[in-house]
Write a protein that holds these residues in place. Structure first.
Motif, mmCIF file in Angstrom:
data_model
loop_
_atom_site.group_PDB
_atom_site.id
_atom_site.type_symbol
_atom_site.label_atom_id
_atom_site.label_comp_id
_atom_site.label_asym_id
_atom_site.label_seq_id
_atom_site.Cartn_x
_atom_site.Cartn_y
_atom_site.Cartn_z
ATOM 1 N N SER A 74 15.618 34.964 -4.573
ATOM 2 C CA SER A 74 15.871 33.868 -5.511
ATOM 3 C C SER A 74 17.188 33.124 -5.254
ATOM 4 O O SER A 74 17.293 31.930 -5.533
ATOM 5 C CB SER A 74 15.835 34.389 -6.952
ATOM 6 O OG SER A 74 16.823 35.383 -7.152
ATOM 7 N N PRO A 77 15.880 30.972 -1.530
ATOM 8 C CA PRO A 77 14.418 31.017 -1.356
ATOM 9 C C PRO A 77 13.989 30.755 0.084
ATOM 10 O O PRO A 77 14.492 29.842 0.742
ATOM 11 C CB PRO A 77 13.923 29.911 -2.294
ATOM 12 C CG PRO A 77 14.990 29.802 -3.339
ATOM 13 C CD PRO A 77 16.278 30.038 -2.604
ATOM 14 N N ASN A 93 6.351 34.575 -14.292
ATOM 15 C CA ASN A 93 7.373 34.339 -13.267
ATOM 16 C C ASN A 93 7.770 32.871 -13.135
ATOM 17 O O ASN A 93 8.372 32.477 -12.139
ATOM 18 C CB ASN A 93 6.857 34.847 -11.911
ATOM 19 C CG ASN A 93 6.762 36.352 -11.854
ATOM 20 O OD1 ASN A 93 7.745 37.046 -11.611
ATOM 21 N ND2 ASN A 93 5.565 36.867 -12.092
ATOM 22 N N TYR A 96 10.972 31.021 -11.666
ATOM 23 C CA TYR A 96 11.199 30.801 -10.237
ATOM 24 C C TYR A 96 10.582 29.496 -9.734
ATOM 25 O O TYR A 96 10.677 29.193 -8.540
ATOM 26 C CB TYR A 96 10.594 31.956 -9.423
ATOM 27 C CG TYR A 96 11.217 33.298 -9.713
ATOM 28 C CD1 TYR A 96 12.554 33.557 -9.391
ATOM 29 C CD2 TYR A 96 10.480 34.313 -10.310
ATOM 30 C CE1 TYR A 96 13.119 34.790 -9.652
ATOM 31 C CE2 TYR A 96 11.037 35.560 -10.575
ATOM 32 C CZ TYR A 96 12.361 35.786 -10.251
ATOM 33 O OH TYR A 96 12.922 37.002 -10.520
ATOM 34 N N ILE A 253 7.965 26.860 -5.474
ATOM 35 C CA ILE A 253 9.106 27.739 -5.701
ATOM 36 C C ILE A 253 10.388 26.912 -5.780
ATOM 37 O O ILE A 253 10.666 26.080 -4.912
ATOM 38 C CB ILE A 253 9.192 28.791 -4.583
ATOM 39 C CG1 ILE A 253 7.942 29.680 -4.622
ATOM 40 C CG2 ILE A 253 10.456 29.636 -4.722
ATOM 41 C CD1 ILE A 253 7.804 30.600 -3.421
#
Length: 335
Positions: A74, A77, A93, A96, A253
């Protein structure tokens, strides 16, 4: 006479003097974390690259592994997208993820996408029973989950260990909910497990049912249809007492290295023609509801024709550890 070198642009002259060549433009690429099988990954990746010139680097493994990887990365990435995981995991999640409103998101009902556009559903997995009609005549199989409790099916039902399969866990907890979510419901689930052969992987269930090794399989819609399409005597049963449509989707992401190609990939995957291609090749039921299923081999029923029951993702995810422990005990006690 003027020197020929004197006619060259200064930048080219400098490069020549330094022995340098102009760098070739690097090919754009996007990094995809995927829990889909490789048939889907390869089909879409190749089509995307052919159309856009953008290369797709795929990392394919289980959804749990992928999310642990995303969490560990994280701060820096390494991937741009995650695809082929359940809406429950996507929702859990979403810290993220980077919001993005896909170009054709209006074709996907609100129930199958995040209200803040942090993920969008691409396909629906329907929990079903698969029947090998060579082992059991087509008109003599079960019609409901309740029917599977009959002792005549003992040893004839293949089921994936819910510790190894997200869809098997959803099946078990759906039945607990259907049957009252109480001690009596657990007793009925125990009776069902006592009739099953518990296998380590979902593909063993699909393959065993298709080959006739296991006359019945607690399965997924696409698997039964795919086997039937390939010539196996497999019938897909939509339980009359209700089933669940599990949404699988895609998300960008946050902080990924290739944001523009990632957005292009989301739009590509959700496009009507790409959804139709996946449907015809793999029988993955699309999340978007503007596709005519009657044009696809297998006579897949419209979603509106199925008896669908609600499923509390948040509740059963919070109870996952204790529920899996209790299911494990039931499985051990019924062997």
């Amino acid at each position: 006479m003027v020197s020929r070198i004197g006619l060259l642009p200064v930048a080219v002259l400098a490069a020549a003097c330094l022995g340098l060549a102009a760098p070739a433009q690097a090919q754009q690429h996007v990094v995809l974390y995927s829990a889909n099988d490789n048939t889907v990954n390869n089909m879409i990746s190749e089509a995307f690259t052919k159309e856009t010139g953008i290369k797709v680097d795929v990392v394919s493994t289980g959804s749990g592994v992928l999310f642990r990887r995303i969490a560990s990365e994280s701060a820096n990435p390494q991937a741009d997208l995650i695809w082929g995981v359940s809406s429950a995991l996507l929702s859990q999640n979403k810290a993220y993820f980077q919001p993005y409103a896909a170009k054709e998101k209006a074709a996907v009902p609100a129930a199958y996408r995040d209200p803040q556009d942090l993920w969008i559903g691409t396909n629906l997995q329907i929990l079903t029973i698969s029947q090998n009609t060579k082992a059991i005549p087509a008109d003599q199989g079960p019609r409901s989950w309740q029917d599977l409790l009959d002792t005549k099916w003992k040893g004839k039902i293949a089921y994936t260990d819910p510790a190894n399969s997200g869809s098997s866990y959803v099946t078990a907890t759906t039945l607990l909910s259907l049957w009252g979510d109480n001690d009596a419901a657990w007793t009925k689930v125990g009776t069902l497990l006592g009739n099953t052969k518990v296998l380590n992987r979902s593909t063993l269930v699909f393959d065993g049912n298709g080959s006739g090794e296991y006359p019945l399989g607690i399965s997924l819609e696409y698997a039964g249809n795919l086997w039937a399409h390939n010539g196996a005597p497999v019938k897909v049963i939509y339980p009359s007492d209700g089933t669940v449509a599990v949404t699988e989707g895609i998300a960008i992401i946050k902080g990924g290295p290739n944001p523009e190609p990632a957005r292009a990939f989301v739009d590509f995957v959700n496009r009507k023609d790409m959804q139709e291609m996946m449907l015809r090749a793999t029988f993955r039921r699309p999340a978007r509801q503007d596709i005519d299923l009657s044009t696809v081999p297998g006579n897949m029923p419209a979603l509106s024709a199925l008896k669908l029951v609600s499923y509390d993702d948040m509740k059963w995810d919070a109870a996952r550890r204790d529920t899996l422990a209790r299911l494990k005990t039931l499985i051990q006690n019924t062997r």
